[in-house]
Design a protein around this motif. Structure first.
Motif, PDB file in Angstrom:
ATOM      1  N   ILE A 257      90.398  54.379  50.922  1.00 60.82           N
ATOM      2  CA  ILE A 257      89.251  55.299  50.941  1.00 60.82           C
ATOM      3  C   ILE A 257      88.175  54.809  49.968  1.00 60.82           C
ATOM      4  CG2 ILE A 257      88.501  57.686  50.628  1.00 60.82           C
ATOM      5  CD1 ILE A 257      91.342  58.611  51.127  1.00 60.82           C
ATOM      6  N   LEU A 258      88.618  54.405  48.777  1.00 63.02           N
ATOM      7  CA  LEU A 258      87.657  53.956  47.765  1.00 63.02           C
ATOM      8  C   LEU A 258      86.917  52.696  48.209  1.00 63.02           C
ATOM      9  CD1 LEU A 258      89.768  54.756  44.603  1.00 63.02           C
ATOM     10  CD2 LEU A 258      87.460  55.612  45.062  1.00 63.02           C
ATOM     11  N   THR A 259      87.621  51.795  48.861  1.00 63.64           N
ATOM     12  CA  THR A 259      86.970  50.579  49.366  1.00 63.64           C
ATOM     13  C   THR A 259      85.881  50.945  50.367  1.00 63.64           C
ATOM     14  OG1 THR A 259      89.013  49.337  49.066  1.00 63.64           O
ATOM     15  CG2 THR A 259      87.377  48.392  50.565  1.00 63.64           C
ATOM     16  N   GLN A 260      86.181  51.877  51.223  1.00 56.55           N
ATOM     17  CA  GLN A 260      85.221  52.329  52.226  1.00 56.55           C
ATOM     18  C   GLN A 260      84.037  53.043  51.557  1.00 56.55           C
ATOM     19  OE1 GLN A 260      85.132  51.441  55.157  1.00 56.55           O
ATOM     20  NE2 GLN A 260      83.656  52.847  56.084  1.00 56.55           N
ATOM     21  N   LEU A 261      84.333  53.834  50.517  1.00 56.68           N
ATOM     22  CA  LEU A 261      83.254  54.498  49.769  1.00 56.68           C
ATOM     23  C   LEU A 261      82.309  53.473  49.156  1.00 56.68           C
ATOM     24  CD1 LEU A 261      84.815  57.532  47.825  1.00 56.68           C
ATOM     25  CD2 LEU A 261      82.803  57.573  49.293  1.00 56.68           C
ATOM     26  N   GLY A 262      82.884  52.363  48.664  1.00 56.97           N
ATOM     27  CA  GLY A 262      82.050  51.301  48.092  1.00 56.97           C
ATOM     28  C   GLY A 262      81.098  50.723  49.127  1.00 56.97           C
ATOM     29  N   ALA A 263      81.579  50.580  50.362  1.00 54.54           N
ATOM     30  CA  ALA A 263      80.733  50.045  51.432  1.00 54.54           C
ATOM     31  C   ALA A 263      79.592  51.008  51.769  1.00 54.54           C
ATOM     32  CB  ALA A 263      81.579  49.778  52.680  1.00 54.54           C
ATOM     33  N   ILE A 264      79.898  52.302  51.766  1.00 53.71           N
ATOM     34  CA  ILE A 264      78.862  53.295  52.067  1.00 53.71           C
ATOM     35  C   ILE A 264      77.776  53.288  50.997  1.00 53.71           C
ATOM     36  CG2 ILE A 264      78.397  55.775  52.242  1.00 53.71           C
ATOM     37  CD1 ILE A 264      81.078  56.120  53.533  1.00 53.71           C
ATOM     38  N   ARG A 265      78.240  53.202  49.750  1.00 51.87           N
ATOM     39  CA  ARG A 265      77.312  53.157  48.630  1.00 51.87           C
ATOM     40  C   ARG A 265      76.361  51.965  48.767  1.00 51.87           C
ATOM     41  NH1 ARG A 265      77.275  51.558  43.180  1.00 51.87           N
ATOM     42  NH2 ARG A 265      76.989  53.233  41.684  1.00 51.87           N
ATOM     43  N   ALA A 266      76.899  50.813  49.129  1.00 55.03           N
ATOM     44  CA  ALA A 266      76.064  49.625  49.299  1.00 55.03           C
ATOM     45  C   ALA A 266      75.064  49.832  50.436  1.00 55.03           C
ATOM     46  CB  ALA A 266      76.939  48.408  49.571  1.00 55.03           C
ATOM     47  N   ALA A 267      75.515  50.468  51.522  1.00 57.09           N
ATOM     48  CA  ALA A 267      74.626  50.712  52.661  1.00 57.09           C
ATOM     49  C   ALA A 267      73.497  51.667  52.272  1.00 57.09           C
ATOM     50  CB  ALA A 267      75.421  51.282  53.834  1.00 57.09           C
ATOM     51  N   LEU A 268      73.839  52.710  51.503  1.00 61.77           N
ATOM     52  CA  LEU A 268      72.817  53.657  51.040  1.00 61.77           C
ATOM     53  C   LEU A 268      71.813  52.962  50.122  1.00 61.77           C
ATOM     54  CD1 LEU A 268      74.279  57.122  49.959  1.00 61.77           C
ATOM     55  CD2 LEU A 268      72.570  56.668  51.702  1.00 61.77           C
ATOM     56  N   ASP A 269      72.323  52.120  49.222  1.00 66.76           N
ATOM     57  CA  ASP A 269      71.428  51.389  48.318  1.00 66.76           C
ATOM     58  C   ASP A 269      70.495  50.480  49.103  1.00 66.76           C
ATOM     59  OD1 ASP A 269      72.456  52.625  46.143  1.00 66.76           O
ATOM     60  OD2 ASP A 269      73.575  50.916  45.368  1.00 66.76           O
ATOM     61  N   GLY A 270      71.003  49.911  50.201  1.00 69.29           N
ATOM     62  CA  GLY A 270      70.156  49.065  51.034  1.00 69.29           C
ATOM     63  C   GLY A 270      69.002  49.852  51.637  1.00 69.29           C
ATOM     64  N   VAL A 271      69.297  51.045  52.133  1.00 70.40           N
ATOM     65  CA  VAL A 271      68.237  51.896  52.683  1.00 70.40           C
ATOM     66  C   VAL A 271      67.237  52.269  51.592  1.00 70.40           C
ATOM     67  CG1 VAL A 271      67.735  54.179  53.661  1.00 70.40           C
ATOM     68  CG2 VAL A 271      69.635  52.832  54.564  1.00 70.40           C
ATOM     69  N   ALA A 272      67.749  52.600  50.402  1.00 72.48           N
ATOM     70  CA  ALA A 272      66.868  52.986  49.296  1.00 72.48           C
ATOM     71  C   ALA A 272      65.923  51.834  48.929  1.00 72.48           C
ATOM     72  CB  ALA A 272      67.694  53.414  48.079  1.00 72.48           C
ATOM     73  N   MET A 273      66.464  50.612  48.839  1.00 70.64           N
ATOM     74  CA  MET A 273      65.610  49.462  48.503  1.00 70.64           C
ATOM     75  C   MET A 273      64.552  49.242  49.573  1.00 70.64           C
ATOM     76  SD  MET A 273      65.918  48.323  45.539  1.00 70.64           S
ATOM     77  CE  MET A 273      64.786  46.936  45.671  1.00 70.64           C
ATOM     78  N   GLN A 274      64.923  49.427  50.842  1.00 71.79           N
ATOM     79  CA  GLN A 274      63.951  49.251  51.920  1.00 71.79           C
ATOM     80  C   GLN A 274      62.820  50.275  51.805  1.00 71.79           C
ATOM     81  OE1 GLN A 274      64.037  46.733  54.392  1.00 71.79           O
ATOM     82  NE2 GLN A 274      61.940  47.500  54.425  1.00 71.79           N
ATOM     83  N   LEU A 275      63.197  51.531  51.567  1.00 76.97           N
ATOM     84  CA  LEU A 275      62.182  52.582  51.429  1.00 76.97           C
ATOM     85  C   LEU A 275      61.305  52.335  50.202  1.00 76.97           C
ATOM     86  CD1 LEU A 275      64.271  55.767  52.302  1.00 76.97           C
ATOM     87  CD2 LEU A 275      62.194  55.029  53.468  1.00 76.97           C
ATOM     88  N   LEU A 276      61.933  51.841  49.133  1.00 72.71           N
ATOM     89  CA  LEU A 276      61.174  51.572  47.909  1.00 72.71           C
ATOM     90  C   LEU A 276      60.150  50.467  48.150  1.00 72.71           C
ATOM     91  CD1 LEU A 276      61.232  52.533  44.928  1.00 72.71           C
ATOM     92  CD2 LEU A 276      62.638  50.543  44.404  1.00 72.71           C
ATOM     93  N   GLU A 277      60.554  49.443  48.879  1.00 73.51           N
ATOM     94  CA  GLU A 277      59.612  48.357  49.177  1.00 73.51           C
ATOM     95  C   GLU A 277      58.518  48.815  50.128  1.00 73.51           C
ATOM     96  OE1 GLU A 277      61.078  44.407  49.937  1.00 73.51           O
ATOM     97  OE2 GLU A 277      62.947  44.859  48.904  1.00 73.51           O
ATOM     98  N   ASN A 278      58.906  49.581  51.143  1.00 73.32           N
ATOM     99  CA  ASN A 278      57.889  50.145  52.029  1.00 73.32           C
ATOM    100  C   ASN A 278      56.868  50.930  51.201  1.00 73.32           C
ATOM    101  OD1 ASN A 278      59.354  49.139  54.138  1.00 73.32           O
ATOM    102  ND2 ASN A 278      60.019  51.121  54.960  1.00 73.32           N
ATOM    103  N   HIS A 279      57.393  51.754  50.319  1.00 70.94           N
ATOM    104  CA  HIS A 279      56.521  52.601  49.500  1.00 70.94           C
ATOM    105  C   HIS A 279      55.573  51.762  48.643  1.00 70.94           C
ATOM    106  CE1 HIS A 279      55.125  55.943  47.158  1.00 70.94           C
ATOM    107  NE2 HIS A 279      55.543  55.380  46.041  1.00 70.94           N
ATOM    108  N   ALA A 280      56.132  50.740  48.005  1.00 70.78           N
ATOM    109  CA  ALA A 280      55.313  49.900  47.129  1.00 70.78           C
ATOM    110  C   ALA A 280      54.233  49.182  47.928  1.00 70.78           C
ATOM    111  CB  ALA A 280      56.202  48.897  46.389  1.00 70.78           C
ATOM    112  N   ASN A 281      54.624  48.616  49.065  1.00 72.16           N
ATOM    113  CA  ASN A 281      53.672  47.859  49.879  1.00 72.16           C
ATOM    114  C   ASN A 281      52.674  48.748  50.608  1.00 72.16           C
ATOM    115  OD1 ASN A 281      54.643  45.184  49.448  1.00 72.16           O
ATOM    116  ND2 ASN A 281      56.416  45.679  50.719  1.00 72.16           N
ATOM    117  N   GLY A 282      53.044  50.007  50.783  1.00 67.61           N
ATOM    118  CA  GLY A 282      52.178  50.892  51.550  1.00 67.61           C
ATOM    119  C   GLY A 282      51.448  51.880  50.662  1.00 67.61           C
ATOM    120  N   CYS A 283      52.147  52.943  50.299  1.00 67.55           N
ATOM    121  CA  CYS A 283      51.506  54.039  49.581  1.00 67.55           C
ATOM    122  C   CYS A 283      50.925  53.586  48.244  1.00 67.55           C
ATOM    123  CB  CYS A 283      52.506  55.171  49.349  1.00 67.55           C
ATOM    124  SG  CYS A 283      53.315  55.710  50.866  1.00 67.55           S
TER     125      CYS A 283
END
Lengths: 107, 107, 107, 107
Positions: free
Chosen positions: C55-81
């Protein structure tokens, strides 16, 4: 079991008198000496008006090096002191203490 | 705009010749000197066979102190060099560079 | 400048009425849908008494996926807004807000 | 020792057949259900063109909630499966596995 593990620190864990001889003591100290020098290098970079991004990149490297030392110490601790405490019937306290440290290092 | 911001570093950002005078240079250097001393203290703790958990707790404090310096430099950079680059029409590159650093610091 | 950047969100940033059309909206939503399914999978694993480490290994993967989305949104925000705010002379506020988010995501 | 710890999962740990009944199973599942709903909320925010910073703030909250669940599972595991393995003389493997998970969660 633990006495044959070369990665385990030699643990002395009496309440009020705790100590641990790290198995890779020399290598750990020299890694820390190198990190100390890197931190001094950062102070110099700031003092010499170096470009922020170059300083931050270097700070990231130091952080990774520190985390490496922390993980090594954590593993030594788990394989040594915690394993020994378990053998002596004090496993529960040792594991609670271990989790406490993990929590501190995570944040 | 940026020239009136006391938190902004004085940025000099010509390709091949980048520098930045941190506005809080003295304070930053003294924070880094203190961290350097703390790292030296960790090396001593390992050398003196101190208990692993005490060393790890201290390592956690150093990490937090380093992160504090990094955040300060990052904010200085954003308020100074990035803002200045934007004023000069090089905002896109500056923001790409900023995001690059943020990504490095996050991991 | 920003209008030609395909990675920049279409930003509407009036106080009290802020919005942003993400350029990679479809892909972001489908990444988030996948993460949602993974979180549901974790709940099922707990419910089915699966081994903690799996379960913990899978939780680690989810965390990485969420961080990936966050970085994408952060870059969109920086480049746009952020880039747009800079163009409109509101760069300082936009950068302060950006740093605020970076600080929140780091901890 | 471990059987009397209400926080310890009921561990079944035979190679090829591992399982663990979490002691706070109901509460864990309902925390995960809530997180699942929050992730769905993020997808909706992106779809409805909500302001990037608001989405990122919410993502930070989800990340903290996931980390909370991970720490709970890690503690359950340490107090239960690891403690049990130690009692059965398989402490070394259990601790190596534990450290492995801690390393994965840290990055």
């Amino acid at each position: 079991m633990t006495s044959s593990d070369p990665h385990a620190p030699h643990c002395h864990n009496v309440p009020g008198d705790k100590s641990a001889v790290q198995p890779d003591k020399k290598r750990l100290v020299s890694r820390l000496n190198r990190i100390e020098g890197q931190v001094r290098g950062i102070a110099r970079m700031v003092d010499e008006d170096r470009y922020c991004v170059d300083i931050l990149t270097q700070l990231g490297a130091i952080r990774a090096a520190l985390d490496g030392v922390a993980m090594q110490l954590l593993e030594n601790h788990a394989n040594g002191c915690v394993a020994k405490a378990i053998g002596a019937g004090n496993g529960e306290d040792a594991i609670a203490e271990l989790m406490d440290v993990v929590r501190k290092l995570k944040s």
